[in-house]
Design an enzyme around this catalytic site. Sequence first.
Site, short mmCIF file in Angstrom:
data_model
loop_
_atom_site.label_atom_id
_atom_site.label_comp_id
_atom_site.label_asym_id
_atom_site.label_seq_id
_atom_site.Cartn_x
_atom_site.Cartn_y
_atom_site.Cartn_z
N ASP A 75 -6.79 -1.79 4.63
CA ASP A 75 -5.83 -2.80 4.17
C ASP A 75 -6.08 -4.17 4.80
OD1 ASP A 75 -4.42 -0.99 2.59
OD2 ASP A 75 -3.18 -0.33 4.27
N ASP A 90 0.88 -1.16 0.00
CA ASP A 90 0.00 0.00 0.00
C ASP A 90 0.92 1.22 0.00
OD1 ASP A 90 -2.41 1.59 0.45
OD2 ASP A 90 -1.57 1.90 2.46
N ASP A 119 -1.08 -0.57 6.27
CA ASP A 119 -1.17 0.02 7.60
C ASP A 119 -2.57 0.45 8.01
OD1 ASP A 119 -1.24 2.25 5.78
OD2 ASP A 119 -0.89 3.53 7.52
#
Length: 666
Positions: free
Chosen positions: A563, A366, A559
């Site tokens: 996610d 990400d 994080d």
Amino acid sequence: MQEYIINGLLIVVALLAVILQCIGARANSGMTKKQKVMLWRILAATVLLLGLQVLGAAAFDQLGAAGRWVRLACYLVDYAIIGYDILQKAWKGIRNGQVFDEHFLMAIATLGALALAIYENGDYLEAIAVMLFYQVGEWFQSYAVGKSRRNISDLMDIRPDYANIERDGKLEQVDPDEVEIGSIIVVQPGEKVPIDGIVTEGVSTLNTAALTGESLPRDAKAGDEIISGCVNMTGVLKIKTTKEFGESTVSKILDLVENASSRKSKSEDFISRFAKIYTPAVCYAALALAILPPLVRMFALGLDAGWETWVYRALTFLVASCPCALVISIPLSFFAGIGGASKAGVLVKGSNYLETLSQTKVVVFDKTGTLTQGVFEVNGIHHSEMENAKLVEYAALAESASSHPISKSLQKAYGKEIDRSRVSDIQEISGNGVIAKVDGHTVAAGNDKLMKRIGVDYINCHSVGTIIHMAIDGKYAGHIVISDVEKPTSKQAIRALKDAGVQKTVMLTGDAKQVADQVAQDLGVDQVYSQLLPADKVEKVEALLQEKPEKAKLAFVGDGINDAPVLGRADIGIAMGAMGSDAAIEAADVVLMDDDPMKISTAIKISRKCLRIVYQNIVVAIGIKLICLVLVALGFANMWLAVFADVGVMILAVLNAIRALFVKDL
């Protein structure tokens, strides 16, 4: 000659036991009480055995017919001193229906050797020496495992004993579990931060080594978020708690470490299954070795059966077959690997994840909060029709009701306390921006869709970042460029992953294509997908899982709350632990305690080192074991040589496993 060698070894064992007892007495925490008692037993049994060897059989012959039985009684006392617990464990296993284990093998082999010695009125030395050297090996194994556990325990000694709450001008120590969210706690120099919170008063430096593996202290001041488990080094801090103790960072870390051993790897499962098949098999093989060759000699060859020889070989076969090196060293290798990773600031939730991590060939990131800091900053103001500061002021006031990171960055750039009385008629338009009255002026702040919506011509911006177009009273007033800041180690982290053997790096983000492409190019990421919703990220990971090589594993690093689904879907999920969301940490298999992407390559290297040690131990232990069994069956190795081979391999395997604790050379 053999007797002299054994006596020499007994003297070495006695001296070693005395030295270790002295060391244990001086360093009180070096050994457990059980280990100290075992050392005294080893010392007592060794000295008694040496004394009996020095006296010799001739000394007992002077007692006449009773001499033989007095000598036997002395040796049996020696055997009981060193082996009574092995006999107890073997009997307990038989009663519980778990007959075939190393205790059963050792008990049958040594009791059988004693029985043969009694029958032949021979030497009892071998049976007792075998048990003695086996117990020496067991002690070394116990000490090594204990040492690795103490290393991890010391490393993770972050559980706070109390929290300070100020009442009536005095500090009162209370149980951290009793502190409610929103309470003000006081942390003095030298104390651990007991609960996550925000610093309200004070300036200090923090030692975060137990959490992150980072030796450099970190500064803390009013307004900074602070996580539990850190040690306050200098000033007094007042902290407003944001979580209960049970939900704080320190509690989650301790829970992860304590439960890590419950998730076994394929290698550990293999060893467990192997031991369940192997041990009964060698018992039946030993029984066949004791019975079949004498019968063949008697009935097929017409020779003397030689029962004593083949029973002795069968008993020796049992000693040589003990699977201690495998059963002990493989779980210990993974345990040490998890401890070594913890020391480096990487929490692995189980040995199965450590094994999977070693096979990682594709790493998917990400962007925000993972490769970038997730801290948006105003880094440009273009085509402004008024002073830049004034434009930022209007934007900050218009966005004052929003908690979005973009709004926070505008308020930070404004740098003053927001006067909400100057703002009215706030209208937030999803996916577009905000329209509000500021000091009586109609202020529109948002993207190009908002400008089109209110019919204002805008000027395109070619800068990379989030563009906030501004219109005041229906006229275009310029635009503000806001962009995320890359983490200083992100570029190095991508390069380190390539050096560690990762074949492909991918970045997934909800940001605009221009922004995503720029970040990916700067960092050296192989592939990038932009403008993705959380569900789109799951689909992309599904597709990447289908594309990767068959035996390769895919890791996802994230994080945020959004996610969590992707972390759960990947072969292995890696979460940022310091600032990452609770949902991401819960869903992940590996947690990086300082949010540094460089730790990903470190974790992979640790896992590969651990697996190398595991495979080394498996190959060496099984290889030497098979060679020794063949030599015993053919009569080229006697019982004490067999136990030396078994104990020696076990000690080497355990010492090799302990290497997984040390990660400085990675």
